[in-house]
Design a protein around this motif. Sequence first.
Motif, short mmCIF file in Angstrom:
data_model
loop_
_atom_site.label_atom_id
_atom_site.label_comp_id
_atom_site.label_asym_id
_atom_site.label_seq_id
_atom_site.Cartn_x
_atom_site.Cartn_y
_atom_site.Cartn_z
N PHE A 160 0.68 -1.06 -0.24
CA PHE A 160 -0.38 -0.03 -0.24
C PHE A 160 1.11 1.32 -0.01
O PHE A 160 0.17 2.12 -0.73
N GLY A 161 1.73 1.27 1.11
CA GLY A 161 2.88 2.79 0.98
C GLY A 161 3.26 2.34 -0.59
O GLY A 161 3.74 3.47 -0.44
N TYR A 162 3.82 2.12 -0.88
CA TYR A 162 4.44 1.62 -2.18
C TYR A 162 3.69 2.38 -3.46
O TYR A 162 4.13 3.06 -3.90
N ALA A 163 2.51 1.76 -3.39
CA ALA A 163 1.39 2.16 -4.35
C ALA A 163 1.22 3.36 -4.06
O ALA A 163 1.17 4.97 -5.09
N MET A 164 0.93 3.95 -2.48
CA MET A 164 0.58 5.50 -2.93
C MET A 164 2.22 6.02 -2.92
O MET A 164 1.16 7.36 -3.58
N THR A 165 3.09 5.98 -3.13
CA THR A 165 4.58 7.33 -2.98
C THR A 165 4.06 7.16 -4.59
O THR A 165 4.74 7.89 -5.15
N GLN A 166 4.74 5.78 -5.29
CA GLN A 166 4.22 5.87 -6.50
C GLN A 166 3.05 6.95 -7.99
O GLN A 166 3.29 7.40 -8.82
N LEU A 167 2.10 6.71 -6.76
CA LEU A 167 0.93 8.09 -7.05
C LEU A 167 0.84 9.09 -7.34
O LEU A 167 0.94 9.83 -8.10
N GLY A 168 2.35 9.57 -6.70
CA GLY A 168 2.68 10.95 -6.39
C GLY A 168 1.66 12.57 -5.73
O GLY A 168 1.07 11.82 -4.68
N LYS A 169 1.35 13.32 -6.73
CA LYS A 169 0.20 13.99 -5.96
C LYS A 169 -1.03 13.23 -5.63
O LYS A 169 -1.97 13.93 -4.93
N VAL A 170 -1.44 11.68 -6.81
CA VAL A 170 -2.29 11.70 -6.77
C VAL A 170 -2.93 11.28 -5.24
O VAL A 170 -4.04 10.82 -4.43
N GLY A 171 -1.80 10.71 -5.03
CA GLY A 171 -1.97 9.73 -3.48
C GLY A 171 -2.04 10.47 -2.47
O GLY A 171 -2.31 10.18 -0.93
N LYS A 172 -1.68 12.17 -2.46
CA LYS A 172 -1.32 13.14 -1.48
C LYS A 172 -3.13 12.62 -0.16
O LYS A 172 -2.88 13.08 0.54
N PRO A 173 -4.09 12.83 -0.77
CA PRO A 173 -5.12 12.62 -0.44
C PRO A 173 -5.55 11.94 0.42
O PRO A 173 -5.45 11.82 1.63
#
Length: 416
Positions: A160-173
């Motif tokens: 989950f953490g890996y995917a969230m960081t890969q999304l960049g701005k999209v993962g910020k929320p």
Amino acid sequence: MKSLTRHLYFWVLLSIFFGGLLGAVKPELAVSLKPVGDGFIALVKMLISPIIFCTVVLGIAGAGDMRKVGRIGGKALLYFEVVSTLALGIGLVVMHLLHPGRGFNVDPQTLDTAAVAKYTKAASEQSAAEFVLHIIPKTFADAFTGSGDLLQVLLLAVLFGYAMTQLGKVGKPVHHFMEDASHIFFAMMAAIMKLAPLGAGAAMAFTIGKYGLGSLKPLVALMGSFYLTCAVFVLVVLGAIAALTGFNILRFIVYIKDELLTVLGTSSSESALVPLMAKLERLGCSKSVVGLVVPSGYSFNLDGTNIYLTMAALFVAQALNIELTLRQEFTILGVAMLTSKGASGVSGAGFITLAATLAVVPSIPVAGLALILGIDRFMSEARALTNFVGNGVAAIVIARWENELDQECLKQQLRT
């Protein structure tokens, strides 16, 4: 006196004392308090999985990139394996020096196989392939609602953490949501920890009431050897590591005394996991290091459990007058290194992993576990305390190794 009563450790210590006294004087009443202690542990475990998930995810996000996460994880695993091997070796050496099992002269034919049947059955189900497959939960939610295995939660958190960081701005929320959720879970745990004196006192009352102080007499040599070994490991091995890192192990123990007393009363290091992480951050360890090292340490850095495995295995052999070869002893040591990770989150994990370890040495009957079944509950306190201190030291060491430790803050908090 008024300032003393404001501290949690005072009430926990008082509850443990009166709980033990009640267990000795009114054992039937003390045993009936078991649901109170179990209820407190259940409340804590209810929040452990989501807190670990949020903490690891935020630790990965705080690290900034997966290379740093991999570096921290690699250093942590290297440290865990080196220190765990030392713990196993010390247990081996102490048993050869003190020989607490000699003189028991137990006849293998008199062993109660039925008493340990459920542990040997659980151990036989922990093959290497099944252990690896068990780390993968059937569904995302199953890691939180199923067996409660922290390894499953760690796997999902890393993905989950890996995917969230890969999304960049999209993962910020999602990142902000996880931070807010983490604050809520920590606040819930803080509220539950106010019940720690009640839970610790009831758990200690049950232990003394159920097994009785008299049940310790036949096996006091093993218990004494085990507690002594754990103390030597913490003060000498972890003490030396702490000194090299720049802090005093005794001052660190005093710093986490509230949490240690909670662990002592409940025999569960999970009961103080969240307060430990908060205190480590106040010591100057970065949030990302604490978030990655402490949760993984609960599965991979079990120093007290490792000491217990080698000492208990050799105790059974000594009690049955079984002479082990050096090769057999090193086999026990090697297998214990693996099995100590294999029953994380499983009820009776100490006995299950011990059964799995003994299974590799056919000359030692697994039924020999019945010899120490009665005092295992009393030794679980030392296991939990050693595991707990070991994980705290590990986080500080890795933070220093990563240059993410505020040395001035550490000195100020520990007053060194």
